[in-house]
Design a protein around this motif. Sequence first.
Motif, mmCIF file in Angstrom:
data_model
loop_
_atom_site.group_PDB
_atom_site.id
_atom_site.type_symbol
_atom_site.label_atom_id
_atom_site.label_comp_id
_atom_site.label_asym_id
_atom_site.label_seq_id
_atom_site.Cartn_x
_atom_site.Cartn_y
_atom_site.Cartn_z
ATOM 1 N N ARG A 179 0.738 -1.001 0.055
ATOM 2 C CA ARG A 179 0.115 0.151 -0.276
ATOM 3 C C ARG A 179 0.976 1.199 -0.244
ATOM 4 N N PRO A 180 1.844 1.703 -1.150
ATOM 5 C CA PRO A 180 2.437 2.635 -1.048
ATOM 6 C C PRO A 180 1.892 4.032 -0.947
ATOM 7 N N GLU A 181 0.380 4.168 -1.760
ATOM 8 C CA GLU A 181 -0.247 4.767 -1.456
ATOM 9 C C GLU A 181 -0.567 5.540 0.072
ATOM 10 N N GLN A 182 -0.835 4.618 0.917
ATOM 11 C CA GLN A 182 -1.417 5.118 2.243
ATOM 12 C C GLN A 182 -0.017 5.998 3.090
ATOM 13 N N GLN A 183 -0.030 7.175 3.928
ATOM 14 C CA GLN A 183 1.042 8.199 3.963
ATOM 15 C C GLN A 183 1.461 6.982 5.000
ATOM 16 N N PRO A 184 3.539 7.219 4.959
ATOM 17 C CA PRO A 184 3.722 6.016 5.885
ATOM 18 C C PRO A 184 3.858 6.800 7.521
#
Length: 66
Positions: free
Chosen positions: A38-43
């Motif tokens: 889920r790289p689109e989610q805020q880290p």
Amino acid sequence: MMHSTEHPAWRKGSKCANGTCVEIAAVDGGYLVRDSKRPEQQPMFFTGEELSAFAEGFVAGEFAPE
């Protein structure tokens, strides 16, 4: 708390074989951590001290399933 970064250099662990990995990037005096699925989610942001404490707990088995 998210710290401003334009293009963090994401890295996966050397043992990541199936693509479901945690990725980490060094930024702004700390580290960003995200789910590779889920790289689109805020880290999440961690200080060096926080990340070290987590790693020590993980190695010690503090997060093992019961």
